[in-house]
Design an enzyme around this catalytic site. Structure first.
Site, PDB file in Angstrom:
ATOM      1  N   HIS A 297       0.796  -1.287   0.116  1.00  0.00           N
ATOM      2  CA  HIS A 297      -0.022  -0.056  -0.008  1.00  0.00           C
ATOM      3  C   HIS A 297       0.861   1.163  -0.124  1.00  0.00           C
ATOM      4  O   HIS A 297       0.764   2.200   0.817  1.00  0.00           O
ATOM      5  CB  HIS A 297      -1.136  -0.138   1.074  1.00  0.00           C
ATOM      6  CG  HIS A 297      -0.818  -0.202   2.392  1.00  0.00           C
ATOM      7  ND1 HIS A 297       0.306   0.436   3.205  1.00  0.00           N
ATOM      8  CD2 HIS A 297      -1.239  -1.057   3.415  1.00  0.00           C
ATOM      9  CE1 HIS A 297       0.509   0.055   4.521  1.00  0.00           C
ATOM     10  NE2 HIS A 297      -0.594  -0.895   4.511  1.00  0.00           N
TER      11      HIS A 297
ATOM     12  N   HIS B 182      -5.271  -9.514  13.741  1.00  0.00           N
ATOM     13  CA  HIS B 182      -5.643  -8.202  13.043  1.00  0.00           C
ATOM     14  C   HIS B 182      -6.313  -8.231  11.786  1.00  0.00           C
ATOM     15  O   HIS B 182      -6.313  -9.456  10.973  1.00  0.00           O
ATOM     16  CB  HIS B 182      -4.213  -7.740  12.694  1.00  0.00           C
ATOM     17  CG  HIS B 182      -3.936  -6.322  11.799  1.00  0.00           C
ATOM     18  ND1 HIS B 182      -5.105  -5.515  11.862  1.00  0.00           N
ATOM     19  CD2 HIS B 182      -3.225  -5.942  11.233  1.00  0.00           C
ATOM     20  CE1 HIS B 182      -4.494  -4.580  11.316  1.00  0.00           C
ATOM     21  NE2 HIS B 182      -3.207  -4.669  10.709  1.00  0.00           N
TER      22      HIS B 182
ATOM     23  N   GLU C  43      -6.488  -6.590   8.948  1.00  0.00           N
ATOM     24  CA  GLU C  43      -5.987  -6.358   7.704  1.00  0.00           C
ATOM     25  C   GLU C  43      -5.857  -7.530   6.621  1.00  0.00           C
ATOM     26  O   GLU C  43      -5.430  -8.589   7.356  1.00  0.00           O
ATOM     27  CB  GLU C  43      -4.768  -5.421   7.910  1.00  0.00           C
ATOM     28  CG  GLU C  43      -4.292  -4.666   6.431  1.00  0.00           C
ATOM     29  CD  GLU C  43      -3.235  -3.733   6.535  1.00  0.00           C
ATOM     30  OE1 GLU C  43      -2.547  -3.411   7.483  1.00  0.00           O
ATOM     31  OE2 GLU C  43      -3.137  -2.868   5.441  1.00  0.00           O
TER      32      GLU C  43
ATOM     33  N   ASP D 126      -3.693  -8.807   4.783  1.00  0.00           N
ATOM     34  CA  ASP D 126      -2.424  -9.447   4.733  1.00  0.00           C
ATOM     35  C   ASP D 126      -2.188 -10.711   5.829  1.00  0.00           C
ATOM     36  O   ASP D 126      -1.682 -11.505   5.816  1.00  0.00           O
ATOM     37  CB  ASP D 126      -1.202  -8.604   4.810  1.00  0.00           C
ATOM     38  CG  ASP D 126      -1.092  -7.659   5.928  1.00  0.00           C
ATOM     39  OD1 ASP D 126      -2.437  -7.242   6.362  1.00  0.00           O
ATOM     40  OD2 ASP D 126      -0.274  -7.277   6.186  1.00  0.00           O
TER      41      ASP D 126
ATOM     42  N   HIS E  21      -1.816  -2.000  14.133  1.00  0.00           N
ATOM     43  CA  HIS E  21      -1.739  -0.818  13.246  1.00  0.00           C
ATOM     44  C   HIS E  21      -3.207  -0.203  12.852  1.00  0.00           C
ATOM     45  O   HIS E  21      -3.203   0.840  12.523  1.00  0.00           O
ATOM     46  CB  HIS E  21      -0.819  -1.362  12.297  1.00  0.00           C
ATOM     47  CG  HIS E  21      -1.120  -0.820  10.779  1.00  0.00           C
ATOM     48  ND1 HIS E  21      -1.273  -1.603   9.778  1.00  0.00           N
ATOM     49  CD2 HIS E  21      -0.955   0.555  10.281  1.00  0.00           C
ATOM     50  CE1 HIS E  21      -1.388  -1.026   8.683  1.00  0.00           C
ATOM     51  NE2 HIS E  21      -1.328   0.384   8.875  1.00  0.00           N
TER      52      HIS E  21
ATOM     53  N   ASP F 270       1.580  -7.100  13.820  1.00  0.00           N
ATOM     54  CA  ASP F 270       2.394  -5.923  12.951  1.00  0.00           C
ATOM     55  C   ASP F 270       3.445  -5.510  13.753  1.00  0.00           C
ATOM     56  O   ASP F 270       4.743  -5.148  13.410  1.00  0.00           O
ATOM     57  CB  ASP F 270       1.742  -4.898  12.351  1.00  0.00           C
ATOM     58  CG  ASP F 270       0.798  -5.173  11.259  1.00  0.00           C
ATOM     59  OD1 ASP F 270       1.170  -6.278  10.536  1.00  0.00           O
ATOM     60  OD2 ASP F 270      -0.170  -4.221  10.952  1.00  0.00           O
TER      61      ASP F 270
ATOM     62  N   TYR G  94      10.086  -0.234   8.422  1.00  0.00           N
ATOM     63  CA  TYR G  94       8.577  -0.471   8.528  1.00  0.00           C
ATOM     64  C   TYR G  94       8.171   0.207   9.549  1.00  0.00           C
ATOM     65  O   TYR G  94       6.968   0.662   9.610  1.00  0.00           O
ATOM     66  CB  TYR G  94       8.714  -2.167   9.113  1.00  0.00           C
ATOM     67  CG  TYR G  94       7.440  -2.802   9.272  1.00  0.00           C
ATOM     68  CD1 TYR G  94       6.611  -3.364   8.399  1.00  0.00           C
ATOM     69  CD2 TYR G  94       6.643  -2.554  10.687  1.00  0.00           C
ATOM     70  CE1 TYR G  94       5.601  -4.069   8.394  1.00  0.00           C
ATOM     71  CE2 TYR G  94       5.479  -3.197  10.730  1.00  0.00           C
ATOM     72  CZ  TYR G  94       4.971  -3.843   9.716  1.00  0.00           C
ATOM     73  OH  TYR G  94       3.498  -4.435   9.994  1.00  0.00           O
TER      74      TYR G  94
ATOM     75  N   HIS H 174       5.401 -10.299  10.300  1.00  0.00           N
ATOM     76  CA  HIS H 174       5.938 -10.017   9.014  1.00  0.00           C
ATOM     77  C   HIS H 174       7.681 -10.323   9.577  1.00  0.00           C
ATOM     78  O   HIS H 174       7.965  -9.878  10.476  1.00  0.00           O
ATOM     79  CB  HIS H 174       5.774  -8.383   8.794  1.00  0.00           C
ATOM     80  CG  HIS H 174       4.503  -8.321   7.979  1.00  0.00           C
ATOM     81  ND1 HIS H 174       3.898  -8.921   7.059  1.00  0.00           N
ATOM     82  CD2 HIS H 174       3.486  -7.483   8.431  1.00  0.00           C
ATOM     83  CE1 HIS H 174       2.679  -8.343   6.614  1.00  0.00           C
ATOM     84  NE2 HIS H 174       2.669  -7.387   7.737  1.00  0.00           N
TER      85      HIS H 174
HETATM   86 FE1  FEO Z   1      -1.543  -4.049   9.537  1.00  0.00          FE
HETATM   87 FE2  FEO Z   1       0.580  -6.547   8.228  1.00  0.00          FE
HETATM   88  O1  FEO Z   1      -1.151  -5.524   8.718  1.00  0.00           O
END
Ligand code: FEO
Length: 392
Positions: free
Chosen positions: A24, A78, A80, A82, A144, A163, A191, A222
């Site tokens: 993004h 989370h 999101e 991903d 996040h 995250d 990051y 991640h």
């Molecule tokens: Fe806020 Fe890795 O997603």
């Protein structure tokens, strides 16, 4: 594809996205990973999933340990996509699975993305037993998204941090062992600058909670799993969340016929005369998500644009829009640029930085056509002089 063992009964079953180059708007030159973790217990549980297009990779890794339809619970830290993107595929294969998610934002968010599903919303401080293991949930809003939570497994002293403590870094290694530390921590910093930094106040709150936990491993969503450098990554997060600025400057610009670039270099010289280290970034060459790592740490920023069709250059507008979203604070700025006749770009850049609530330390620098030696000398003196007034 195989699962990777973290401890007895605990496996990494995520996916490696070697070819991710844009997350993004964040340029991810080293790719990323989406980490999911499988817990083998009386009630088999998956912590987070992966991006939808990587569902088959995750499922293959799960099935190297246990049939996927044996999973009873998914802990979704989370919403999101991903991390939640493969939940629909898991439900398709296993309709009875229950998703543990934060109350209320996680529960609401998952339903808004994927429709109705079996959920068990968890409040901050609540826990859930899978048999021999107990998982404790701590909501971490805005680290996040509003729904974020972290999951702590006390019996193993593992923090599944989603995250937080992550980085976009695809490697052959799943752990923080045997990697070039300068690259690893650069990616951590990048990051943080691009994803987490606007929520530093919330991170400071999370770090107080982290201090109360006995942690031997941090398993983020991640990048690498922190095993050898747990203390170091926690210290790094504390340092970054303090938002301490250094006496450094960043000069960011686009240039049409090198005139704005000449001014940029004269400004850089003005900083150096006052002992302030400075980096220059031509926006035609440097992506804003790389520049922002230095902007985050620097006390000063100069942004320059020639005037093109009565406005600023598109690269500069893109950079400023990106920077505005990251709500960087307490910086001192100067706007500059060369122009032909109208010269509107410089005031537009100045206004944009002012609207970010940064502090102008020198009046904008406007030069018609090409700056000559005398003009460049005056730019150097102006910057050095203005800094003389502002340096403590
Ligand atoms: Fe806020 Fe890795 O997603």
């Amino acid at each position: 594809m195989q699962a990777v063992k973290l401890r007895d009964n605990i496996y990494w079953v995520g996916a490696i996205d070697w070819n991710l180059r844009n997350f993004h708007g964040y340029e991810t030159g080293r790719g990323s990973t989406y980490n999911a973790y499988l817990i083998i217990d009386e009630h088999i549980t998956l912590i987070d999933t992966v991006k939808a297009e990587f569902a088959s990779e995750m499922i293959e890794r799960i099935e190297s340990v246990v049939p996927v339809d044996k999973i009873e619970y998914i802990i979704s830290n989370h919403v999101e996509p991903d991390h939640s993107g493969a939940i629909p595929e898991m439900i398709k294969l296993n309709p009875d699975v229950t998703v543990l998610t934060s109350f209320p934002s996680g529960d609401k968010g998952l339903r808004m993305y994927y429709g109705d599903m079996n959920t068990k919303p968890m409040r901050s401080g609540e826990s859930f037993s899978t048999g021999r293991y107990t998982f404790n949930f701590v909501t971490t809003p805005m680290v996040h998204w509003p729904d974020n939570m972290v999951t702590y497994l006390a019996e193993e002293k593992i923090l599944f941090s989603n995250d937080a403590f992550g980085e976009h870094y695809a490697t052959l290694e799943r752990f923080d062992t045997g990697l070039d530390e300068s690259i690893l921590f650069y990616e951590v910093e990048k990051y943080y600058a691009n994803i987490v930094q606007p929520y530093s106040q919330q991170v400071r709150g999370v770090m107080k909670i982290v201090d109360t936990l006995d942690i031997s491993m941090i398993a983020p969503s991640h990048g690498v799993i922190w095993r050898d450098k747990v203390d170091k990554i926690i210290a790094k997060y504390k340092e970054m969340s303090e938002e301490t600025l250094t006496d450094r400057a960043v000069v960011v610009y686009d240039t049409m016929w090198k005139s704005t670039e000449k001014i940029a270099k004269a400004i850089a010289d003005g900083f150096e005369r006052k002992g302030i280290k400075v980096k220059l970034f031509d926006l035609k060459i440097n992506h804003e998500s790389n520049i922002i790592v230095d902007v985050m740490k620097s006390k000063y920023i100069a942004v320059g644009s020639p005037t093109l069709n009565n406005t600023m250059m598109p690269n500069v507008a893109k950079f400023l829009t990106y920077m505005q979203g990251l709500t960087l604070k307490n910086k001192k700025y100067v706007a500059f640029g060369s122009y032909g006749w109208g010269g509107q770009s410089i005031a537009l850049v100045d206004r944009c930085l002012e609207e970010m609530k940064l502090t102008r330390f020198a009046d904008m620098i406007r030069v018609q056509y090409r700056p000559d030696k005398e003009t460049l000398d005056s730019v150097r003196e102006k910057i050095a002089g203005a800094l003389g007034d502002t340096l403590i």
